[in-house]
Motif scaffolding. Structure first.
Motif, short mmCIF file in Angstrom:
data_model
loop_
_atom_site.label_atom_id
_atom_site.label_comp_id
_atom_site.label_asym_id
_atom_site.label_seq_id
_atom_site.Cartn_x
_atom_site.Cartn_y
_atom_site.Cartn_z
N THR A 248 43.33 53.12 78.58
CA THR A 248 42.84 52.22 79.63
C THR A 248 43.83 52.05 80.78
N ALA A 249 45.11 52.22 80.52
CA ALA A 249 46.10 51.99 81.57
C ALA A 249 47.36 52.77 81.26
N ALA A 250 48.13 53.10 82.31
CA ALA A 250 49.40 53.79 82.15
C ALA A 250 50.40 53.17 83.11
N ALA A 251 51.69 53.38 82.83
CA ALA A 251 52.75 52.88 83.70
C ALA A 251 53.97 53.78 83.57
N VAL B 197 38.53 63.21 94.22
CA VAL B 197 38.31 63.84 92.91
C VAL B 197 36.90 63.47 92.48
N THR B 198 36.10 64.47 92.16
CA THR B 198 34.72 64.21 91.74
C THR B 198 34.49 64.83 90.36
N GLY B 199 33.52 64.28 89.63
CA GLY B 199 33.23 64.78 88.29
C GLY B 199 34.23 64.35 87.25
N VAL B 200 34.84 63.18 87.43
CA VAL B 200 35.83 62.66 86.48
C VAL B 200 35.11 61.99 85.31
N ASN B 201 35.63 62.15 84.12
CA ASN B 201 35.05 61.51 82.94
C ASN B 201 35.64 60.11 82.79
N ALA B 202 35.06 59.18 83.55
CA ALA B 202 35.38 57.76 83.45
C ALA B 202 36.80 57.41 83.88
N PRO B 203 37.10 57.45 85.19
CA PRO B 203 38.42 57.00 85.67
C PRO B 203 38.51 55.48 85.60
N VAL B 204 39.52 54.95 84.92
CA VAL B 204 39.64 53.50 84.76
C VAL B 204 40.94 52.93 85.34
N GLN B 205 41.80 53.80 85.86
CA GLN B 205 43.00 53.32 86.55
C GLN B 205 43.52 54.43 87.45
N VAL C 115 43.84 57.58 84.89
CA VAL C 115 43.52 57.50 83.47
C VAL C 115 42.03 57.82 83.32
N ALA C 116 41.73 58.91 82.61
CA ALA C 116 40.34 59.30 82.35
C ALA C 116 40.00 58.87 80.93
N LEU C 117 39.38 57.71 80.82
CA LEU C 117 39.11 57.15 79.51
C LEU C 117 38.18 58.04 78.70
N GLY C 118 37.18 58.62 79.38
CA GLY C 118 36.20 59.42 78.66
C GLY C 118 36.77 60.66 78.02
N SER C 119 37.76 61.30 78.66
CA SER C 119 38.34 62.51 78.10
C SER C 119 39.65 62.25 77.37
#
Length: 765
Positions: A56-59, A439-447, A459-463
């Motif tokens: 969900t998140a990175a730092a 960027v298009t076609g990302v599997n659920a970008p959440v951050q 962060v691509a949560l889906g992948s």
């Protein structure tokens, strides 16, 4: 840092384990399966860290370490981007509720790390207000029901202290609050500002199905009545109206919901200079802005004190809001739930709530910097779907080698659309007149965040990945991975010599590092040698992977197939025996499920090898859909769930995944469609404006909803009716009840008629 390794799941498993907060993103929603991500010419989109489970998140830490939060409550750490092995930095799963859009959602590292050895987290605390965790676990039983009465939880921001071993040795709660009745719009971002303060945010915790002002039991004890009381207009202050709590009358509490906080990173206290710094209310002293539905992600524009926040909308608008100076004494009010986008929110406007009516009359709403409509393209002709929308990332270009037109650009993501856009600048300020897809076609970008080299990471949560967008067309070009296996086949046991030295880099002087996935589990953690050896002991077809990284962090990957023995039917085959895919369900209906799996090597698999996932596919009128994970059922062959409430069109998706003794997986998914009914709305006289959910329409009209769903309805009053534009006042609903109320959709179609009278001299409105 190898003291405690954490095995990653295979990519095959991740492909069937897509979750997201975002309807709120990690609101969170999860985008449907998407094609490979695309970037502008000259850019490269590569995996920085893979094999993650619902990240969900990175730092990025100043010393090169990379921290990653997973929705379940795990914080993992990598020594650097080339480190193939995760170490569990902190395990917060017991106190974190990982359910629907709830979970561990925010992460930040102290700017002086490791001299100040602190990592900060924001998560859904599985506890009632004032209670202790765990209250519910990663589920919500019925009763109370996730979307019925709600499993009430709270939110928490904590400081984690790193010990000598490089992992967290203690948790210090800084802020606890954010009462949340329903399973979305939970906590969100954490970020350090240029002033050294820690900034935090959270959602309203209200219903996403109807206009929620506390009419469903008021378990958060919002004014003016105690918990257990169904609040009613005009003086209700609950539900989404918690986001307007800084405008409460004196003596009523200020809440954290829907607010941005500026706090001391060591104590959690509000800082001097905050707008309400002189208040006796500790939560009020923390607030610097409010009136958001779910400002899931925010960030600072480099070189300024400007805080930019994405706010996930309800039915119509996504917002980017701007706080010009996060450290000043002005408390911006972005207007939710009274406003959505730049206009009044129909569902709450129609309820004639005092808190909204006073805002309409006095003004004071800070208009969003930018909005986009759910049914419109962000950029004309972009390949991103419309319909469902959840803004889920905010970041600024700073210090990259990107082309000049991206200098200072604002990047923002939408997890439902699976896209990231760049708002390029005019006179140094991001301008909506200069929007381009990035960027298009990302599997659920959440951050979104910037990292080494100034590159944009997401962060691509889906992948299950942290990905990097670099510009090899600039100063650095990515390497080319090449691998061989000798022998590539033979009987077990089979010892194979791998060779990655054929990999090359087009830039003179770049040195390659190697990371191998020799067991085919998706994790590049088996060897860092250029020519490793591996022995396979059982029949299998393994796609061994090599990832090479150059001196500047650019990566490339390849695989080579190794066939051991004569493998047959490698993947287990799951079978769903119940429910029948033809089943149609109503909200609140108990649905039983049962299944099994057989494997060519292991035979019939035990229940412990089975895992179920229940999800909602929420669709727009144009047919595009995104996914909300509801619940996992692990290690069982059978069970049941209660069909949840959600806006229509939507349907349930049930997936059974089986894992054999070698870690191979197979999945089976069925779609379960709901029973729908038509609600017909009329008025006497005709053409009255009625509000259903969050939208208004003149009678007669109809709405298709799921049987058993809860829907808010309101008869606007007073109002002028065509064709003579005379003023009328509401008198009654034909079925009874208050002017503003919730109705439960019956099993069959129904008519709801609002009655009005003419306003005139002897009987004014």
């Amino acid at each position: 840092m190898r003291s405690r390794s954490f095995p990653r799941r295979s990519r095959r498993a991740l492909a069937t384990a897509v979750v997201l907060p975002l309807a709120g993103a990690l609101a969170v929603a999860v985008a449907a399966a998407a094609p490979a991500a695309a970037v502008p010419t000259g850019f490269a989109d590569t995996v920085a860290i893979g094999g993650l489970t619902s990240p969900t998140a990175a730092a990025f830490a100043p010393d090169g370490r990379v921290f990653v939060a997973e929705k379940s409550g795990l914080v993992k750490v990598f020594d650097n981007l080339a480190d193939p092995t995760a170490t569990v930095f902190a395990d917060l799963r017991t106190q974190t509720q990982d359910f629907w859009d709830r979970g561990l959602l925010g992460l930040a590292v102290d700017p002086a790390f490791p001299a100040r050895p602190y990592v900060y987290v924001s998560y859904t605390l599985d506890a009632l207000p004032g209670g202790t965790a765990p209250q519910w676990g990663d589920t919500c039983p019925t009763p109370p029901g996730a979307t019925d009465k709600g499993c009430v939880v709270t939110g928490r921001v904590s400081q984690l202290t790193m010990g000598a071993g490089g992992t967290a040795v203690s948790e210090k709660p800084l802020v606890t609050g954010w009462c949340q009745q329903f399973p979305s719009h939970s906590v969100g971002s954490l970020a350090f500002g240029p002033d050294g303060a820690l900034y935090a945010g959270g959602g309203d915790g209200a219903s996403f199905n109807y206009a929620d002002y506390g009419q469903t039991g008021n378990p958060c004890a919002d004014p003016p009545s105690p918990a257990g009381t169904n609040l009613a207009p005009p003086n209700a202050e609950g539900g989404a109206l918690r986001s307007q709590s800084p405008r409460h009358p004196a003596g009523q509490p200020v809440l954290l919901n829907g607010a941005l906080l500026r706090i001391d990173p060591d104590t959690g206290a509000g800082l001097p200079g905050n707008p309400f710094a002189s208040s006796a209310d500790a939560d009020a002293r923390r607030v610097i802005a409010y009136g958001s539905r779910n400002q899931f992600r925010f960030g600072f524009r480099p070189g300024t004190s400007e805080l930019w926040a994405g706010d996930v909308g309800w039915n119509t608008w996504e917002e980017i809001n701007r706080v010009p100076n996060a450290a000043d004494a002005v408390a911006e009010n972005f207007g939710w739930p009274c406003f959505e986008g730049t206009g009044r929110q129909a569902g709450y406007d129609g309820a004639n709530l005092d808190r909204c009516e006073s805002l309409y009359a006095s003004g004071g709403q800070t208009a969003p910097y930018y909005t986009y409509n759910h049914n419109a393209k962000v950029v004309a002709g972009d390949p991103c779907p419309t319909g469902g929308s959840s803004i889920s990332g905010i970041a600024f270009e700073s210090g990259s080698n990107y082309p000049a037109e991206y200098a200072g650009a604002l990047f923002f993501a939408d997890s439902s659309r699976g896209c990231i856009w760049a708002m390029q600048t005019v006179s140094g300020q991001p301008s909506p007149s200069r929007l381009v897809p990035f960027v298009t076609g990302v599997n659920a970008p959440v951050q979104l965040l910037t990292g080494p080299g100034g590159d944009l990471f997401y962060v691509a949560l889906g992948s299950g990945e942290l990905r990097r967008v670099s510009y090899p067309g600039g100063t650095n070009r990515p390497p080319v991975a090449a691998a061989t296996a000798t022998p590539s086949s033979g009987p077990a046991p089979l010892t194979v010599q791998f060779d990655g030295t054929g990999s090359t880099d087009p830039d003179a002087g770049d040195v390659l590092s190697y990371a191998w996935d020799l067991d085919g589990d998706g994790a590049y953690d088996d060897s860092a040698a250029p020519k490793p050896t591996w022995t396979y002991t059982s029949a299998a077809a393994v796609d061994a992977g090599l990832r090479v990284t150059d001196s500047h962090g650019a990566t490339a990957a390849t695989t080579v197939r190794v066939t051991v023995g004569t493998p047959v039917g490698l993947d287990p085959v799951p079978v769903i025996d119940a429910p029948d895919p033809a089943l149609t369900w109503s909200v609140g209906q108990v649905v039983s499920f049962a299944g099994r799996a057989v494997d060519a090597q292991d035979g019939d698999l035990p229940p412990s090898a089975l895992s179920w996932r229940l999800a909602i596919r929420h669709c727009a009128a144009n047919g595009t859909c995104h996914t909300h994970n509801v619940q996992d059922f692990v290690g069982v062959a059978a069970g049941s769930f209660v069909a949840p409430d959600h806006e229509y069109p939507s349907y349930l998706q049930l997936t059974l995944t089986a894992t054999d003794s070698t870690g191979r997986t197979g999945s089976k998914t069925i779609d379960l469609q709901p029973k729908t009914v038509t609600l017909n709305f009329t008025s006497n006289p005709s053409q009255a404006m009625l509000t259903v959910g969050g939208t208004q329409q003149r009678t007669p009209f109809s709405r298709t909803v799921i049987a058993g769903s809860v829907n808010s309805i309101s008869a606007n009053s007073p109002q002028n009716l065509p064709p003579l534009n005379l003023k009328y006042a509401f008198t009654s609903w034909a079925h009874g009840g208050a002017r503003t109320q919730n109705i439960v959709a019956p099993p069959t179609s129904a008519i709801y008629q609002a009655n009005y009278r003419l306003c005139w001299l002897l009987q004014p409105c």
